[in-house]
Design an enzyme around this catalytic site. Sequence first.
Site, PDB file in Angstrom:
ATOM      1  N   HIS A 189      29.121  17.969 -12.314  1.00  0.00           N
ATOM      2  CA  HIS A 189      28.393  16.961 -13.080  1.00  0.00           C
ATOM      3  C   HIS A 189      28.951  17.009 -14.492  1.00  0.00           C
ATOM      4  CE1 HIS A 189      24.845  17.229 -10.097  1.00  0.00           C
ATOM      5  NE2 HIS A 189      25.557  16.143  -9.840  1.00  0.00           N
ATOM      6  N   GLU A 192      27.522  18.323 -18.033  1.00  0.00           N
ATOM      7  CA  GLU A 192      27.057  19.705 -18.164  1.00  0.00           C
ATOM      8  C   GLU A 192      28.149  20.568 -18.801  1.00  0.00           C
ATOM      9  OE1 GLU A 192      25.695  20.314 -14.107  1.00  0.00           O
ATOM     10  OE2 GLU A 192      24.265  18.659 -14.294  1.00  0.00           O
ATOM     11  N   GLU A 390      21.992  27.010 -12.508  1.00  0.00           N
ATOM     12  CA  GLU A 390      21.703  26.082 -13.599  1.00  0.00           C
ATOM     13  C   GLU A 390      21.709  26.937 -14.865  1.00  0.00           C
ATOM     14  OE1 GLU A 390      21.243  22.826 -13.621  1.00  0.00           O
ATOM     15  OE2 GLU A 390      20.874  22.310 -11.520  1.00  0.00           O
TER      16      GLU A 390
END
Lengths: 429, 277
Positions: A189, A192, A390
């Site tokens: 992504h 990020e 994450e």
Amino acid sequence: MILARKFYSSKMKGLLVLTALFVAVFGKKTFEGDQVLRITAKNEAQIFLLKELSEQEHLGLDFWREPVHESLPVDVYVPFHSLQAVRVFLRYNQIQYNVMIMDVQDLLDDEEREMVKYRTIPRSTDDFVYTAYHDLNSIYSFMDMLVAENSNLVSKIVIGQSYENRPLNVLKFSTGANRPGIWFDTGIHSREWVTQASGIWFAKKIVTDYGRDPVLTDILNNYDIFLEIIANPDGFVYTHSNDRMWRKTRKPNPGSSCVGVDPNRNWEIGFGGPGASSNPCSQTYHGPSVHSEPEVKAIVDFVKSHGKLKAFLSIHSYSQMLLYPYGYTRTSAKDQVELHELARKAVSELQSLHNTAYTYGSVITTIYQADGITVDWTYEQGIKYSYTFELRDTGRYGFLLPADQIIPTAEETWLALMAIMEHTKNNPY
Amino acid sequence: MKVFCSLWLLLSLVKLSPAPPASQDPPFACRGAGDPAPPQPETPEDMASSGDLEPTHYPARRAATVALHQLNTRHGSPHRLFALQEVHKASAEDVAAGGRKYSLDFSVTDWASGSAGPALRCSAEVMFPGTERSSPDVQLRCEALQQINSTAQDHAFYQKYIAPESAVSAQHIPDSYGNVSEEMQPFWRLARVAASFIMLRESSENTEFNMAQVASVTQQESSEKQLMLEFVVLLHDLPSQEIVQWKLLASWSPDRGVRVLQTEWQPRCPHDTKPPN
């Protein structure tokens, strides 16, 4: 008026005497000791004096804000050689001022450092600035430099091409043939940014620690490590050129004005379920079909043809979580107990460095239902140690994490990665 | 493409502005053929049945986030902004008319006092009504929290910017690289407090909002001794991963705190956005 003139002439005499004592040293192209003063005149007479001061050319003053009216500040750049004289003049005339810039050279040095960070082409990976965010070309150059500097350990594989025909580069760290492998990807992504930046740091860490850190050395003597630092290069370029918040790929969607597919909803596992969107304009659009995105297909093909990957770690931000399958169903993964315990251990290692708190658990219970995700698919392919990270933070800066957090983030994450790799090595299957 | 997008933007402005979506539909003006999918509400099995909730899982965290938005609307200021530190305990039960009520025990920290700041313990009941487009209701108690306890820094900030010639204007806070200048920090926090009004209003069990960036801040003429600020903020919703853009007008003073006077949802065309700075 006459009073003002008298006032003026005696003050100015004082100034001229003082300045005569300080002979300018011209010709030096440095700004050390130079200052910028903000002067507040309290009446017309003081403004008058300041105007006269501005006409003393030998002082080398530069008025950034001219004396105009007593309600407006007067900003003046004062070279070091004139500072004493100017200060005395102001004090003598009871003109208030404060120092706005203590040392102009310091300011320029800081600015220079910032500019250098972004513009210098590093000559080696030791020159590379790990404390800043880089663009695609810089990162691809880094990869080539790393390979060149460590050709016995690192090679670059191109596993495919992005939609816009950019190479999908994977660094392979290997000390022997036919080894099982461990995979990391960052930047799938594109917004990020701390993930790609951490990927660069991981790459350098591996070459630095091989032969020095016994645990990593042992891992690399038994496993290959594959690291795809920019898993979504088209998106990444777009975050630099157009939209810092871009997440998806950049493939157009026929019949829609909206571009891109979420590469983490495009995998063949629970594809098209409620944990993804069927709308091309959505950030979680799953795409027209499984593996429709070349960025995804490239990894699929690689995993299948390798056949012996034993750990698969897909790195995202933000939220500070360590997640294991599944995202598409509440049914527990077969290895849930082991995955949960390993996550606990990895998070504990991570936290030990900078006290960064992570939560951990399955994707679907901890963060949200997500269908067609990478690690669900890799887990179903038999890669038991499949995790999604994450990274920092929990929302204060979110995607816009300041560059000074890159290294602390990478360092702490590395401890978690090492814990997972070590466990993988100690529990062959 | 650009013409198409501009046309859609124009049309969306000319039409009665759509009710701000309580869901996270993709930008109205950027719909391609076919309507945007509705937000992905979790399936019934996803919501834990009544009883204790795992504090680290999303149902408890989302409810706590809602309580946090409420806390910030009431007590946030240029030098005080609360963040969720940890949920200690949580439970939920179904209530009348399809609603759901969460009971929470959690801790918050003040971002303005740095990571070394003390944690404040709070408890809250968050009620999500059964109807899709209603805002949640929050009852909140935190220990040691004075009503409006403005700090010396708030007062100094107020004095500086209430001056008639003050005309602050800035964009992209933080910038693409995460930088926020010293001067902009209080405005960043104020934007977040103001955004909390919107985030609170738009929240449901299927959302988890955060402010991603202040696209712009423009100081307006002060009114009734209130600092008047126009913000354009980008909100990030975690479950849908959407970036939602809102323009809002907020007032602030140390005595009255933050009030939001106007809000306007703004379409955000993915292929027509300004470049980052």
